[in-house]
Design an enzyme around this catalytic site. Structure first.
Site, PDB file in Angstrom:
ATOM      1  N   GLU A  44       0.841  -1.194   0.000  1.00  0.00           N
ATOM      2  CA  GLU A  44       0.000   0.000   0.000  1.00  0.00           C
ATOM      3  C   GLU A  44       0.883   1.254   0.000  1.00  0.00           C
ATOM      4  OE1 GLU A  44      -3.475   1.818   2.996  1.00  0.00           O
ATOM      5  OE2 GLU A  44      -2.546  -0.123   3.412  1.00  0.00           O
ATOM      6  N   LYS A 129      -8.855   3.806  -2.798  1.00  0.00           N
ATOM      7  CA  LYS A 129      -9.459   3.265  -1.585  1.00  0.00           C
ATOM      8  C   LYS A 129     -10.767   3.984  -1.280  1.00  0.00           C
ATOM      9  CE  LYS A 129      -8.174   1.968   3.140  1.00  0.00           C
ATOM     10  NZ  LYS A 129      -7.136   2.087   4.191  1.00  0.00           N
ATOM     11  N   CYS A 163      -6.149  -2.724   2.321  1.00  0.00           N
ATOM     12  CA  CYS A 163      -6.170  -2.730   3.778  1.00  0.00           C
ATOM     13  C   CYS A 163      -7.578  -3.057   4.305  1.00  0.00           C
ATOM     14  CB  CYS A 163      -5.623  -1.416   4.307  1.00  0.00           C
ATOM     15  SG  CYS A 163      -4.904  -1.526   5.962  1.00  0.00           S
TER      16      CYS A 163
END
Length: 315
Positions: A44, A129, A163
């Site tokens: 990430e 995200k 995540c």
């Protein structure tokens, strides 16, 4: 060909240094490709790294210099960074998945973005995200439904989430419905609980899962970094800013490689599309083990730009 070697690159970024992170990513991509990997996944926001001050300082407490540096070092997509990454993917003949801090060409909002490149060098997709977690909301904006790509490869369909997005059941279900065979999970999450979540997704989606973390020792924070003594609280962890937690899991939930912690390393495993198909004989969450007569999911994949100019004005 239905079998491919995949690589999970657990490495340290150089905090808020786009050029250094980019150079290291290219070098590690070549290293993984030389070992035979056809799909290479990085952590990430590997370029230019995690804005670690969000977990070290109270919100708005003197973080302006750091945020300005983040904006300066963030990646514009497309742009010079994506050109370099695409060229590296082409040179190595690999599918490349890598996380970046992204901003618009003239914007100052940062997005936690995952980029997908193909072996011919093209940028095949990007995912912003959808929901930053906790203190992440002080630095990252939210993506929308238009950036949920699924990439076709000769070895299966490639996609994933970032995540804690992986905890969002409806988002997972939408991607399952697109036939994901190889699931990438670039992350900062640590501990055995995260490994259990990765195993759950492998079992739920009957897919391979590649979870990839950065691994950064406190001593790897650059010595000249602005306000270095405040950017990370050593009482939180005196040694590791990012301890790693990378893992590769097969569609039955078996751990094939890792979890790797406290070291920079590259994990490898062979992925066989036939194993995905065999596993779905027992459970297919969007096929024979779904009840569309009872449950239906509505998804809005339209982009949400800040300004919309009516077509009649443009004419």
């Amino acid at each position: 060909m239905t079998t491919v070697k995949v690589a999970a690159v657990q490495a340290a970024y150089t905090l808020m240094d786009q050029d250094a992170c980019l150079g290291k990513a290219v070098d590690l991509l070549h290293q993984a490709a030389a070992a035979g990997a056809g799909i290479v996944v990085f952590p990430e926001v590997f370029i230019p790294g995690t804005p670690i001050w969000i977990d070290a300082q109270p919100i708005w407490d003197g973080d302006g210099d750091w945020y300005a540096l983040l904006v300066d070092q963030a990646v514009v997509v497309p742009g010079p960074v994506t050109e370099t990454l695409g060229a590296a993917a082409r040179d190595t003949g690999t599918y490349l998945v890598i996380g970046v801090d992204e901003r618009e060409p003239h914007g100052a909002t940062i997005y936690n973005t995952t980029l997908y490149f193909g072996p011919e060098g093209a940028l095949l997709g990007k995912h912003r995200k959808l929901m930053p977690t906790g203190s992440e909301r002080t630095v990252w904006g939210m993506g929308d439904g238009s950036t949920l790509p699924v990439v076709d490869t000769p070895n299966g369909r490639l996609s994933g989430l970032t995540c804690w997005e992986n905890y969002m059941p409806l988002t997972r279900f939408y991607l399952y419905s697109q036939g994901v065979d190889i699931w990438t999970a670039p992350t900062l999450a640590t501990g055995d609980g995260w490994i259990a979540a990765m195993r759950h997704i492998a079992l739920e989606g009957r897919c391979y899962v590649i979870g990839v973390n950065p691994c950064v020792h406190v001593d790897q924070i650059p010595t000249g970094f602005p306000h270095r003594d405040r950017v990370w609280r050593t009482e939180h962890d005196a040694e590791w800013v990012e301890p790693g937690n990378s893992v590769i899991i097969d569609p039955t939930g078996k751990v094939l490689a890792g979890p790797a912690r406290h070291e920079e390393t590259i994990l490898y495993a062979d992925v066989d599309l036939a194993a995905v198909r065999a596993a779905r004989r027992y459970f297919d969450p969007v096929g024979h083990y779904h009840r569309p007569d009872i449950f239906q999911l509505s998804v809005d994949t339209r982009p949400r730009p800040p300004v919309v100019v009516p077509m009649e004005i443009l004419r």
